[in-house]
Design an enzyme around this catalytic site. Structure first.
Site, PDB file in Angstrom:
ATOM      1  N   HIS A 380      -5.911   4.210 -10.203  1.00  0.00           N
ATOM      2  CA  HIS A 380      -5.241   2.811 -10.506  1.00  0.00           C
ATOM      3  C   HIS A 380      -4.814   2.821 -11.918  1.00  0.00           C
ATOM      4  CE1 HIS A 380      -8.088   1.438  -7.314  1.00  0.00           C
ATOM      5  NE2 HIS A 380      -6.895   0.949  -7.195  1.00  0.00           N
ATOM      6  N   CYS A 693       1.493  -1.919   2.085  1.00  0.00           N
ATOM      7  CA  CYS A 693       1.860  -2.216   0.651  1.00  0.00           C
ATOM      8  C   CYS A 693       1.103  -1.166  -0.173  1.00  0.00           C
ATOM      9  CB  CYS A 693       1.017  -3.521   0.115  1.00  0.00           C
ATOM     10  SG  CYS A 693      -0.761  -3.460   0.569  1.00  0.00           S
TER      11      CYS A 693
HETATM   12  C1  PEP Z   1      -3.902   0.534  -1.116  1.00  0.00           C
HETATM   13  O1  PEP Z   1      -5.293   0.875  -0.865  1.00  0.00           O
HETATM   14  O2  PEP Z   1      -2.876   1.016  -0.431  1.00  0.00           O
HETATM   15  C2  PEP Z   1      -3.683  -0.547  -1.953  1.00  0.00           C
HETATM   16  C3  PEP Z   1      -2.267  -1.219  -1.922  1.00  0.00           C
HETATM   17  O3  PEP Z   1      -4.670  -1.229  -2.685  1.00  0.00           O
HETATM   18  P1  PEP Z   1      -5.147  -0.711  -4.086  1.00  0.00           P
HETATM   19  O4  PEP Z   1      -3.921   0.543  -4.203  1.00  0.00           O
HETATM   20  O5  PEP Z   1      -5.216  -1.626  -5.020  1.00  0.00           O
HETATM   21  O6  PEP Z   1      -6.419  -0.021  -3.646  1.00  0.00           O
END
Ligand code: PEP
Ligand code: MG
Length: 766
Positions: A380, A693
């Site tokens: 993250h 996404c």
């Molecule tokens: C994903 O898991 O692809 C996503 C877009 O969410 P995050 O990266 O915030 O877990």
């Protein structure tokens, strides 16, 4: 230090007279530092002062320069003509030996030392005894400080200690540029300051040039010399009590038997190590401030331990650094690592690893690059760094030990390399590349206003991933169609308490207002895993990625989720609202979450708040179990968004934050593509709008493949829009679809190379 030697050290404590002299010297040094004059003039004064106060015939200061060379920078007692002329290699002569071993040496007759190297230009033949100490900083030798006496004599512990303390003051000033300008040092380079290149993996592209800020070493100590040691001892006691209290509080929230608890307990034990504490106290008694004493002990221990390759000992070194910084923070009464610390305007942050909230503690307007010793593309902190559009190089081994604060650095995210103290030709080449990139940016800017359709006329919606208000202007600049993923947790992570409904309403309304007519998809709180809220004490988990996170927390703490839904509904008054739930693993979870939305819609109306014109509720496909429930899920949802970061993590059962695994599985591989194709087919059948996404969407080759499989909406971080749109406009979707069908039966680890070759053969701009 064991108990016996600790007692011995206490018994050997210097007499009162010595303590007074020691403190007097430090106070005089402080006056020199605070006074006027160039770096060289100050250094000259310092050596004169030391010689006078320590009644030595000679005092000399050697400083590390290029090619592992120690250069005589200042002396009293040796020939002045030798200054800036006499140079010794590390390991050469007694001075070189001190530097090579990072240890002090006291010799009654220096000529008997096996390494003795006679330098006629210095005129040192008249001096028999020698005491030399390394000038240490950040665990590395920056120079050597020497006193000499004509007569043969033994040096006492007290003299060694005094010279070591002075060396530390000199080191701090050297590093701060107060004594000898950093510019001067880095122009000539030296062993510690040689240009170097660190390799790693690219976690975000781009180039940046700036000055290093070390995430563990950012505290600068202003006062080295104390007015009253008793006051310093009191400060130390209070800071230690505060630090123990904080570690105990951490321990109290940590489950028994977890690995984390073991680590914390070892850490706590280390924090109570009597040897460590008594060395700090002793250093305070010699006249240093509590902060300076803590640093002196760290420097000394690091220099000794650095030479040991044992991984266990090296791990303890990291504990020591961590502990030192923690204690320094408590001494400074600071809450966070960045509180009140001066930062350069062009900051390159170097860290072992850090959480997204910690990254956001730094002033974003100054942050221009990130270098991590760990980290992977989907952790993250990297996602946040990408949102901030800064280049990131990860898995840079030992970066923290190889960079000094304020070192000039270049982060080359495209080629996965970092230059520390770059040479002029590298700086020139990088400046050229930055010019080229600016040209490419201008090219991407040209596609901004053009339709987002493929070469053969297939429209694809390009959306943005956001999580901070500073991202919103990109919606306009990039020409994206809307926000396909608004990560609501980021504002939660950078606050010190849970934002109430009113605060959240204002924030979401601001997002909608800034988005104007373009649609926004809000994802409900996705915390847990590596996304920790500072005010939300969860329990320690053996496998956080598989643990209590995202919608699981939302359903178990419905009041929290309901407050967020209430704020979203209020913020979207009079306009459509799209929201989606992360980490749904079964239809029943979606139904439970959906029920909370219905309750909140009713609550909003009953409370007299104007409602959104329409509420669309979607699901993120991130958990493979959902792939097997699509026929029963799809009739219940308004849209689907694939979270490919988590989907890949759970599909391959690999921890997306573990650097050792970051390149192990490829999303462009038969199983991942089969899973994605399944989602496309099911959504087409059920006529449910579909988007993706995850990070895949923002990489041209991956985006090309997704479009070939059938995705017609992709959501990505702002800098990816130009490259993906450029690729799209050169792509013939029909041909690619056929080619992908031919790969259906392939069982190799990855199909990346084949797809790349396809792109090349068909002039697709990836
Ligand atoms: C994903 O898991 O692809 C996503 C877009 O969410 P995050 O990266 O915030 O877990
Ligand atoms: Mg996810």
């Amino acid at each position: 230090m064991n108990e016996a030697s600790e007692t011995a050290a206490l018994e050997e404590r210097p007499p009162k007279e010595y303590e007074n002299n020691h403190r007097r010297l430090l106070a005089l040094l402080r006056d020199v530092m605070a006074g006027l004059g160039t770096g060289q003039q100050r250094l000259d004064k310092i050596v004169r002062l030391i010689a006078a106060e320590m009644k030595a015939d000679v005092c000399s200061c050697y400083i590390m320069r290029s090619g592992d060379m120690l250069e005589l920078f200042a002396t009293v007692g040796l020939n002045q003509a030798a200054v800036h002329k006499t140079r010794l290699r590390v390991g050469e002569g007694v001075v070189g030996d001190i530097a090579g071993r990072a240890r002090s040496i006291a010799l009654a007759n220096a000529r008997t030392h096996p390494n003795f190297a006679y330098r006629p230009e210095t005129g040192e033949d008249d001096f028999r005894s020698l005491l030399g100490v390394p000038i240490l900083r950040g665990g590395r030798v920056r120079g050597v400080l020497v006193i000499q006496h004509a007569a043969q004599r033994q040096y006492g512990e007290d003299e060694v200690e005094t010279l070591q303390t002075v060396a530390m003051v000199v080191a701090e000033l050297l590093a701060g540029g107060t004594l000898v300008g950093r510019q001067e040092l880095s122009n000539v380079g030296d062993a510690a300051l040689l240009p170097s290149r660190l390799g790693g993996v690219s976690l975000n592209g781009g180039l940046a040039i700036g000055q290093a800020v070390l995430h563990r070493h950012q505290l600068t100590i202003r006062d080295m010399v104390a007015d009253d040691p008793n006051v310093e001892l009191d400060r130390l006691r209070t800071a230690l009590a505060g630090m123990y209290g904080a570690i105990d509080a951490l321990l109290a929230t940590t489950a028994d038997g977890s690995e984390h608890r073991d680590i914390l307990e070892t850490y706590r034990m280390f924090a109570e190590d009597r040897g460590w504490l008594s060395r700090i106290r002793e250093a305070v008694k010699t006249g240093l401030t509590a902060e300076a004493a803590v640093i002196q002990v760290q420097n000394d221990t690091r220099a000794r331990m650095n030479q040991i390759a044992d991984p266990y000992i090296r791990e303890r070194l990291l504990d020591l650094d961590d502990l030192t910084n923690r204690l320094l923070r408590h001494l400074a009464g600071k809450r966070s690592a960045t509180d009140g610390v001066a930062m350069p305007d062009d900051m390159i942050l170097v860290a072992r690893t850090l959480g997204p909230a910690e990254l956001l503690d730094y002033d974003r307007s100054k942050l221009c690059g990130l270098v991590l010793e760990e980290g992977s593309a989907t952790s993250h902190v990297v996602i946040v760094a990408r949102a901030l559009n800064i280049p990131v190089v990860g898995q840079c081994t030992d970066a923290l030990n190889r960079v000094d604060p304020f070192d000039q650095m270049i982060v080359d995210g495209d080629n996965a390399q970092v230059f520390v103290r770059p040479s002029e030709d590298i700086k020139y080449t990088v400046a050229e590349s930055m010019r080229m990139m600016a040209m490419r940016e201008r090219l991407f800017a040209r596609v901004r206003g053009l339709p987002s359709v493929s070469h053969d006329g297939v429209p694809v919606s390009i959306q943005l991933n956001c999580g901070l208000l500073i991202d919103l202007p990109h919606l306009e600049d990039s020409g994206a169609d809307g926000i396909g993923l608004y990560r609501t947790e980021i504002p939660f992570m950078i606050r010190s308490s849970y934002p109430d409904v009113a605060t959240q309403t204002v924030l979401y309304a601001k997002v909608l207002e800034m988005a104007g007519d373009k649609p926004v998809v809000f994802r409900t709180l996705d915390v847990g895993g590596d996304k920790k809220l500072p005010y939300f004490a969860g329990h320690e988990e053996a496998n956080p990625a598989l643990g209590w996170r995202a919608i699981r927390i939302g359903l178990d703490r419905p009041a929290m989720l309901r407050k967020q839904l209430r704020a979203l509904l209020r913020a979207a008054a009079g306009r459509p609202l799209s929201l989606m739930f992360p980490m749904i693993a079964e239809v029943a979870e979606f139904q439970a979450a959906r029920k909370l939305v219905d309750m909140e819609i009713a609550h909003t109306a009953a409370a007299g708040y104007p409602s959104p014109t329409k509420v669309r509720v979607g699901v993120m496909v991130e958990v493979p179990a959902l792939l097997l429930q699509l026929p029963s899920l799809l009739p219940l949802v308004d849209f689907i968004s694939v979270g490919s970061n988590d989907l890949a993590q759970y599909l391959f059962a690999y921890d997306r934050g573990d650097p050792r695994l970051s390149n192990r599985y490829d999303p462009l591989s038969p199983p991942m593509l089969a899973a994605l194709r399944l989602v496309v087919d099911e959504c087409e059948k059920a006529r449910v709008p579909l988007s993706l996404c995850g990070e895949m969407a923002g990489k041209p080759l991956e985006a090309m493949t997704l479009i070939g499989i059938g995705f017609r909406s992709l959501s990505m971080s702002p800098p990816s829009v130009g490259p993906v749109k450029t690729m799209l406009r050169s792509l013939d979707v029909g041909r690619l679809r056929e080619y992908l069908l031919s790969l259906n039966k392939c069982s190799s680890h990855s199909v990346r190379d084949r797809l790349r070759a396809f792109a090349k053969d068909h002039s697709i701009l990836i």
